[in-house]
Design an enzyme around this catalytic site. Structure first.
Site, short mmCIF file in Angstrom:
data_model
loop_
_atom_site.label_atom_id
_atom_site.label_comp_id
_atom_site.label_asym_id
_atom_site.label_seq_id
_atom_site.Cartn_x
_atom_site.Cartn_y
_atom_site.Cartn_z
CG ASN A 63 37.37 38.11 48.92
OD1 ASN A 63 36.61 37.86 48.69
ND2 ASN A 63 37.66 37.21 49.85
CG ASP A 102 37.06 36.17 40.36
OD1 ASP A 102 37.20 37.04 39.51
OD2 ASP A 102 38.07 35.66 40.03
N GLY A 159 40.02 46.75 42.76
CA GLY A 159 40.17 48.56 42.78
C GLY A 159 41.05 48.94 41.34
CD GLU A 160 46.50 47.75 42.84
OE1 GLU A 160 46.97 46.32 42.28
OE2 GLU A 160 46.41 47.26 44.55
CG ASN A 161 44.13 44.23 38.34
OD1 ASN A 161 44.92 44.67 37.67
ND2 ASN A 161 44.21 43.24 39.68
NE ARG A 188 39.74 37.86 38.33
CZ ARG A 188 40.94 37.13 38.41
NH1 ARG A 188 41.99 37.30 37.67
NH2 ARG A 188 40.91 36.21 39.03
CD GLU A 233 47.84 44.94 52.22
OE1 GLU A 233 47.59 45.82 53.65
OE2 GLU A 233 47.81 44.28 52.18
CG ASN A 273 50.16 38.88 56.04
OD1 ASN A 273 50.07 38.29 57.11
ND2 ASN A 273 49.92 39.17 55.20
CG LEU A 332 37.40 48.91 46.17
CD1 LEU A 332 37.01 49.14 44.96
CD2 LEU A 332 36.64 49.11 47.45
CE LYS A 337 48.76 35.95 51.03
NZ LYS A 337 48.05 37.32 50.57
#
Length: 401
Positions: free
Chosen positions: A213, A284, A334-336, A286, A386, A11, A211, A18
């Site tokens: 950034n 962020d 979404g996961e956290n 959080r 992904e 990527n 969900l 990545k």
């Protein structure tokens, strides 16, 4: 047909690469990593082998060719190098495939030229993707290179959902339509949700909420995407970390004529200085949640606007699908973020949607349901992958040739 069982997934971004090396026999990630700040004075390569400690290299990487050569060296140290006969192919994430590329595609000179022709509709992404492909082809000219497109999963949108209501000749001349993005994530998560529920994807209607950034939603009917929130560009749709999402198109004219802003300045505003960042100075989630819980009004506004936009799409996609079997949350937020999931699903019992507070509060990296057992609609948290989806599509293509 290749006999190898490993796929290297690349990527390539404008200043980063990545990568993951995946064994397709069992889906094991043999190695992964990131090269960042390519072209800057102090670049960084972080390599994560399957076993052993992470390895970090801090030095200048003049270009993507130097970066990928460094990646090859790191993989060779783990005895899984680019010259390995076990390597079946290299799979590349390509953001925009337009109308032509609606499935994984073997890279040829003609394919590369078409991806280059699409640069005007993906100026921030396709050039970097092309660079990654070109460098990989030089390093392993004998190896199949496969492009997997972010837009491909959304190519099934009905024409009435894909069209903007503007003059058709103008739209066709400039390739203006809704393409959608994050497709590999939406495809992976919709299938993974079916597996989690023990259902056949062909019989399941899922709303996927990616969900991070960057954020997007999709409506998937029987494994086929029928609606998605991003459009011609990744700017349309949900409130995001730094992107505005949906806005009145007249906003652009107003800021240009009345505010005296140039087109480039407006582009920068909507893509890099809007969303959560624009509303409260933080992208962020959080930090946004923490500040909102401490009573900061601008953070609460940002959180509420973010959730409201998701709920608006959730209700709309419920209407598009007619029947919803599952809502799947994925990607970083979404996961956290239990707070986001709870707020999105609040007071939707009449639609069969609710979350169990105790289940929702549990932190886990595993796919799971967070809705009560009696809920008509399953609410799931499904970590996206992904890279694995790209590897699967790449491997399937080269073994079909």
């Amino acid at each position: 047909m290749t006999t190898g069982t490993r796929v290297l997934v690349l990527n390539a971004g404008s200043s980063s690469v990545k990568y993951q090396l995946i064994d397709m026999l069992d889906g094991a990630k043999l190695a992964s990593g990131l090269v960042e700040r390519i072209g800057e004075a102090s670049g960084r390569l972080l390599h994560l082998p399957l076993t052993g400690e992470p390895r970090e290299t801090v030095r200048r990487f003049d270009g993507h060719d130097v970066a990928l050569e460094a990646v090859a060296e790191e993989l060779a140290k783990d005895l899984v190098g680019l010259d390995s006969p076990e390597l079946a192919a290299i799979g590349h994430r390509v953001v925009h495939g337009g109308l032509r590329f609606t499935r994984p595609t073997l890279v040829t000179d003609a394919v590369l030229a078409e991806i280059r022709r699409l640069i005007p509709v993906a100026p921030l992404h396709n050039p970097a993707n092309i660079t990654g492909i070109e460098v990989a082809r030089k390093l392993r000219p004998d190896l199949p290179q496969v492009a997997v497109f972010d837009t491909a999963f959304h190519a099934t949108l009905p024409e009435h959902a894909a069209r903007y209501a503007i003059d058709r000749r103008t739209a066709d001349e400039h390739r203006v339509r809704r393409y959608g993005f994050h497709g590999t994530s939406h495809q992976y998560v919709s299938r993974a949700t079916a597996r989690l529920l023990g259902r056949d994807p062909a019989e399941l209607n899922v709303i996927v909420l990616h969900l991070g950034n960057g954020a997007s939603a999709s409506a998937v009917a029987g494994g086929v995407c029928v609606e998605t929130s991003m459009g011609l560009t990744p700017l349309e749709g949900l409130v995001m970390g730094t992107r505005s999402g949906d806005a009145d198109p007249g906003l652009v004219f107003h800021l240009h004529r009345v505010g005296g802003m140039s087109i480039d300045e407006i582009d920068d505003l909507l893509n890099r200085r809007s969303g959560l960042l624009g509303l409260c100075g933080d992208n962020d989630m959080r930090e946004v949640v923490r500040r909102a819980q401490e009573g900061e009004e601008d953070a609460k506004l940002a959180f509420d606007a973010y959730v409201h936009r998701i709920r608006r799409y959730l209700g709309g996609y419920y209407a598009v699908l007619g029947r919803v079997d599952a809502v799947a949350f994925t990607a970083g937020v979404g996961e956290n973020s239990a707070e986001v999931r709870a707020a999105v699903c609040a007071n939707l019992e009449e639609l069969g949607i609710s979350v169990d507070p105790e289940l929702n509060a549990v932190r886990s990296r595993e796919a799971r349901t967070v809705s009560p057992s009696y809920s008509r609609v399953a609410v799931a948290v499904v970590p996206t992958d992904e890279e694995l989806e790209i590897a699967r599509q790449t491997f399937a293509l080269v073994h079909a040739v």
